[in-house]
Design a protein around this motif. Structure first.
Motif, PDB file in Angstrom:
ATOM      1  N   VAL A 122     116.882  39.634 -50.358  1.00 34.86           N
ATOM      2  CA  VAL A 122     116.787  38.195 -49.952  1.00 34.86           C
ATOM      3  C   VAL A 122     117.139  37.994 -48.478  1.00 34.86           C
ATOM      4  CG1 VAL A 122     117.237  35.842 -50.515  1.00 34.86           C
ATOM      5  CG2 VAL A 122     116.460  37.362 -52.314  1.00 34.86           C
ATOM      6  N   ARG A 123     118.603  38.414 -48.667  1.00 34.50           N
ATOM      7  CA  ARG A 123     119.163  38.629 -47.326  1.00 34.50           C
ATOM      8  C   ARG A 123     118.512  39.181 -45.981  1.00 34.50           C
ATOM      9  NH1 ARG A 123     123.937  39.896 -50.001  1.00 34.50           N
ATOM     10  NH2 ARG A 123     123.656  42.016 -49.397  1.00 34.50           N
ATOM     11  N   ASP A 124     117.788  40.377 -46.319  1.00 34.38           N
ATOM     12  CA  ASP A 124     117.324  41.145 -45.242  1.00 34.38           C
ATOM     13  C   ASP A 124     115.820  40.408 -44.755  1.00 34.38           C
ATOM     14  OD1 ASP A 124     119.151  42.771 -45.573  1.00 34.38           O
ATOM     15  OD2 ASP A 124     118.025  44.203 -46.676  1.00 34.38           O
ATOM     16  N   ALA A 125     115.173  39.746 -45.748  1.00 35.25           N
ATOM     17  CA  ALA A 125     113.751  39.170 -45.585  1.00 35.25           C
ATOM     18  C   ALA A 125     114.179  37.697 -45.171  1.00 35.25           C
ATOM     19  CB  ALA A 125     113.217  38.978 -46.841  1.00 35.25           C
ATOM     20  N   GLY A 126     115.394  37.139 -45.262  1.00 34.67           N
ATOM     21  CA  GLY A 126     115.578  35.892 -44.633  1.00 34.67           C
ATOM     22  C   GLY A 126     115.556  34.634 -45.775  1.00 34.67           C
ATOM     23  N   SER A 127     114.666  34.945 -46.643  1.00 26.37           N
ATOM     24  CA  SER A 127     114.515  33.872 -47.650  1.00 26.37           C
ATOM     25  C   SER A 127     113.986  34.278 -48.981  1.00 26.37           C
ATOM     26  CB  SER A 127     113.651  32.764 -47.548  1.00 26.37           C
ATOM     27  OG  SER A 127     112.310  33.180 -47.158  1.00 26.37           O
ATOM     28  N   PRO A 128     114.158  33.572 -50.240  1.00 28.05           N
ATOM     29  CA  PRO A 128     113.607  34.168 -51.464  1.00 28.05           C
ATOM     30  C   PRO A 128     112.170  34.169 -51.341  1.00 28.05           C
ATOM     31  CG  PRO A 128     114.961  32.302 -51.946  1.00 28.05           C
ATOM     32  CD  PRO A 128     115.008  32.379 -50.258  1.00 28.05           C
ATOM     33  N   GLY A 129     111.467  33.383 -50.610  1.00 34.48           N
ATOM     34  CA  GLY A 129     110.022  33.347 -50.612  1.00 34.48           C
ATOM     35  C   GLY A 129     109.477  34.648 -49.704  1.00 34.48           C
TER      36      GLY A 129
ATOM     37  N   ALA B 156     101.283  32.757 -47.065  1.00 33.60           N
ATOM     38  CA  ALA B 156     102.157  32.336 -46.440  1.00 33.60           C
ATOM     39  C   ALA B 156     102.926  31.149 -47.039  1.00 33.60           C
ATOM     40  CB  ALA B 156     101.985  32.190 -44.986  1.00 33.60           C
ATOM     41  N   ASP B 157     102.038  30.171 -47.671  1.00 31.04           N
ATOM     42  CA  ASP B 157     102.783  29.096 -48.213  1.00 31.04           C
ATOM     43  C   ASP B 157     103.771  29.084 -49.395  1.00 31.04           C
ATOM     44  OD1 ASP B 157     100.610  27.764 -47.302  1.00 31.04           O
ATOM     45  OD2 ASP B 157      99.334  27.597 -48.981  1.00 31.04           O
ATOM     46  N   MET B 158     104.141  30.269 -49.730  1.00 32.21           N
ATOM     47  CA  MET B 158     104.907  30.930 -50.458  1.00 32.21           C
ATOM     48  C   MET B 158     106.472  30.688 -50.092  1.00 32.21           C
ATOM     49  SD  MET B 158     103.839  34.034 -52.639  1.00 32.21           S
ATOM     50  CE  MET B 158     102.586  33.978 -53.736  1.00 32.21           C
ATOM     51  N   GLN B 159     106.519  30.823 -48.725  1.00 33.53           N
ATOM     52  CA  GLN B 159     107.701  30.862 -48.073  1.00 33.53           C
ATOM     53  C   GLN B 159     107.942  29.354 -47.876  1.00 33.53           C
ATOM     54  OE1 GLN B 159     108.704  33.518 -44.877  1.00 33.53           O
ATOM     55  NE2 GLN B 159     106.833  34.309 -44.778  1.00 33.53           N
ATOM     56  N   GLN B 160     107.402  28.625 -47.694  1.00 38.54           N
ATOM     57  CA  GLN B 160     107.648  27.085 -47.392  1.00 38.54           C
ATOM     58  C   GLN B 160     108.057  26.368 -48.847  1.00 38.54           C
ATOM     59  OE1 GLN B 160     107.340  27.620 -44.674  1.00 38.54           O
ATOM     60  NE2 GLN B 160     105.550  28.699 -44.485  1.00 38.54           N
ATOM     61  N   ALA B 161     107.680  27.211 -49.964  1.00 41.81           N
ATOM     62  CA  ALA B 161     108.106  26.362 -51.058  1.00 41.81           C
ATOM     63  C   ALA B 161     109.673  25.919 -51.520  1.00 41.81           C
ATOM     64  CB  ALA B 161     107.390  27.161 -52.365  1.00 41.81           C
ATOM     65  N   GLU B 162     109.790  25.114 -52.491  1.00 41.31           N
ATOM     66  CA  GLU B 162     111.240  24.992 -52.596  1.00 41.31           C
ATOM     67  C   GLU B 162     111.652  26.120 -53.790  1.00 41.31           C
ATOM     68  OE1 GLU B 162     113.777  21.528 -54.997  1.00 41.31           O
ATOM     69  OE2 GLU B 162     111.970  20.863 -53.953  1.00 41.31           O
ATOM     70  N   TRP B 163     112.478  26.795 -53.217  1.00 40.54           N
ATOM     71  CA  TRP B 163     113.090  28.060 -54.013  1.00 40.54           C
ATOM     72  C   TRP B 163     114.478  27.735 -54.480  1.00 40.54           C
ATOM     73  CZ3 TRP B 163     110.368  32.572 -55.209  1.00 40.54           C
ATOM     74  CH2 TRP B 163     109.062  32.570 -54.672  1.00 40.54           C
ATOM     75  N   ARG B 164     114.602  28.214 -55.725  1.00 38.20           N
ATOM     76  CA  ARG B 164     115.704  28.127 -56.574  1.00 38.20           C
ATOM     77  C   ARG B 164     116.467  29.450 -56.876  1.00 38.20           C
ATOM     78  NH1 ARG B 164     112.994  23.598 -57.771  1.00 38.20           N
ATOM     79  NH2 ARG B 164     111.318  24.867 -58.702  1.00 38.20           N
ATOM     80  N   GLY B 165     117.547  29.818 -57.150  1.00 41.42           N
ATOM     81  CA  GLY B 165     118.358  31.064 -57.265  1.00 41.42           C
ATOM     82  C   GLY B 165     119.168  30.779 -58.329  1.00 41.42           C
TER      83      GLY B 165
END
Ligand SMILES: Cc1cc2nc3c(=O)[nH]c(=O)nc-3n(C[C@H](O)[C@H](O)[C@H](O)COP(=O)(O)OP(=O)(O)OC[C@H]3O[C@@H](n4cnc5c(N)ncnc54)[C@H](O)[C@@H]3O)c2cc1C
Length: 393
Positions: free
Chosen positions: A236-243, A259-268
């Motif tokens: 997640v750190r390397d990619a910049g986001s969970p998405g 690509a929409d996946m990256q814009q979603a609201e992610w929880r961890g």
């Protein structure tokens, strides 16, 4: 929104039979079962309900057996869950479809709130937006400190149950209850998507295994796509986001991604695999993820939580009027027999899923001989016969 049925100050005016901390599947089911037994029950959660939760939302037959035993099947059916029929596994651009009958998919947003409402309907009181911390034993009760934006109050209960999930801190300060996490464990991430590739049709659990994690995708009752993953925190750190981390795993496995996946609201979540050395103490029981959790998310997490809750209810009912330290041993032994013993399947799957080359090699074999997967699927779905009869004890 489910409103509080009383104020924190009202809670302090009496000694409760049972205070259940945490309104996930473990706490919601247990509060309902205890209220059915005419105990005075307070269910407390730090969040407002409905609330989202990092989870794939897949209930296997084992979960459904516990839901039936708690008398909650009509409540789940009223949410119109999606029946599951197939498991579609992909790794290294190879994939296999395996039959997976008997389960359902439902949003945690809908299910957890429905369980809280059922507990209230059965007679439990509900206090949301309140953090609870387990206190000391005084005479024949245990203290609980309630903290909310309105201030703090101390209340008393004959029995306290911590059903606070993976990251709950309600008992961490008590001797022997600090949970230890596996250093190599992955973290959980989740988002529910409105827009996604049409290939993800309802009734299938899509599972992509990659070098740095695995991603499960399932359609839930409102048609949206639940994406839940166990990933290396470093990915997640390397990619910049969970998405972005999930997108990379889907592409590596050969599943469609958008690509929409990256814009979603992610929880961890915190690290997934963790354990506590104790599951009970004087007038205190732990149940669900609070008592220990093992990757991966094969539909077992909620099964352990709800089976534990249904099984604990008669013990709490016996412990309320006359506490004995034997209840501590009784629950710890039951917990080992009922839950810990079953977790080896998930431990083995987690080891396998960490080796995508192994999964990739297994895919063509499973394509030719799908029956080879049946013992694992049967094992995950298997429920002890006694769970069906628990609610009547
Ligand atoms: C990525 C991922 C995917 C998963 N997918 C699946 C799946 O498809 N099927 C499945 O069966 N399982 C799945 N699981 C596991 C499942 O989500 C858990 O096992 C399950 O939620 C455990 O239920 P619980 O009631 O013990 O805890 P939780 O559901 O975590 O509920 C705990 C509750 O306690 C509250 N709380 C915490 N601390 C306090 C406090 N101090 N005071 C008051 N309230 C507090 C929280 O707000 C929360 O509402 C998945 C897990 C992850 C991480």
């Amino acid at each position: 929104m489910i409103a509080a049925t009383l104020t924190a100050r009202d809670c302090a005016a009496r000694t409760w039979d049972a205070v259940v901390i945490g309104a996930g599947p473990a706490g919601g089911v247990l509060a309902k079962c205890l209220a059915d037994r005419r105990l005075s029950v307070l269910l407390v959660d730090s969040k407002s309900f409905p609330r989202a939760k990092v989870c794939g939302g897949c209930l296997n037959e084992n979960s459904l057996a516990a839901i039936n035993a708690a008398g909650l099947r009509p409540v789940v059916d009223a949410l119109h869950p999606v029946p599951l029929t197939e498991f579609h596994l992909a790794a290294g651009r190879r994939s296999v479809r395996l039959p997976l009958p008997g389960g359902i998919a439902v949003s945690r947003w809908g299910m957890d709130a429905a369980f809280v409402q059922s507990a209230i309907n059965a007679g439990a009181q509900f206090l949301p937006d309140t953090q609870a911390f387990v206190g000391d034993v005084t005479g024949d009760s245990r203290g609980v400190r309630l903290e909310s934006s309105g201030g703090a109050v101390s209340i008393a209960s004959r029995i306290v149950i911590a059903a606070t999930g993976l990251s709950g801190r309600s008992v961490a300060h008590l001797p022997g209850f600090a949970s230890s996490e596996s250093p190599t464990s992955r973290i959980g991430v989740e988002a529910t998507l409105d827009a996604f590739p049409a290939d993800y049709h309802p009734g299938v659990i899509f599972m992509a295994a990659g070098r740095r994690g695995y991603v499960g995708l399932t359609r839930v009752e409102d048609g949206r796509l639940n994406v839940a993953a166990a990933v290396d925190a470093a990915a997640v750190r390397d990619a910049g986001s969970p998405g972005a981390a999930c997108l990379a795993i889907l592409e590596e496995a050969g599943f469609p991604a958008s690509a929409d996946m990256q814009q979603a609201e992610w929880r961890g979540t915190a690290k997934l695999t963790r354990s506590t050395s104790r599951q009970a103490d004087t007038r205190l029981f732990l149940v669900g993820d609070a008592a220990g959790y093992v990757e991966p998310f094969t539909g077992e997490g909620m099964a352990w939580a709800m089976t534990g809750a249904v099984d604990l209810a008669p013990l709490v009912a016996r412990a309320c009027p006359g506490w004995s330290d034997e209840f501590v041993t009784a629950w710890e032994q039951r917990y080992r027999r009922l839950i810990t013993r079953r977790q080896w399947v998930c431990r083995s799957l987690a080891v396998g899923l960490r080796r995508p080359r192994l999964v990739r090699a297994a895919v063509p074999i499973l394509q030719r001989l799908p029956w080879l997967a049946q013992p694992i699927i049967r094992r995950l779905n298997h429920h002890d016969q006694h769970v069906a009869t628990l609610s009547t004890r």
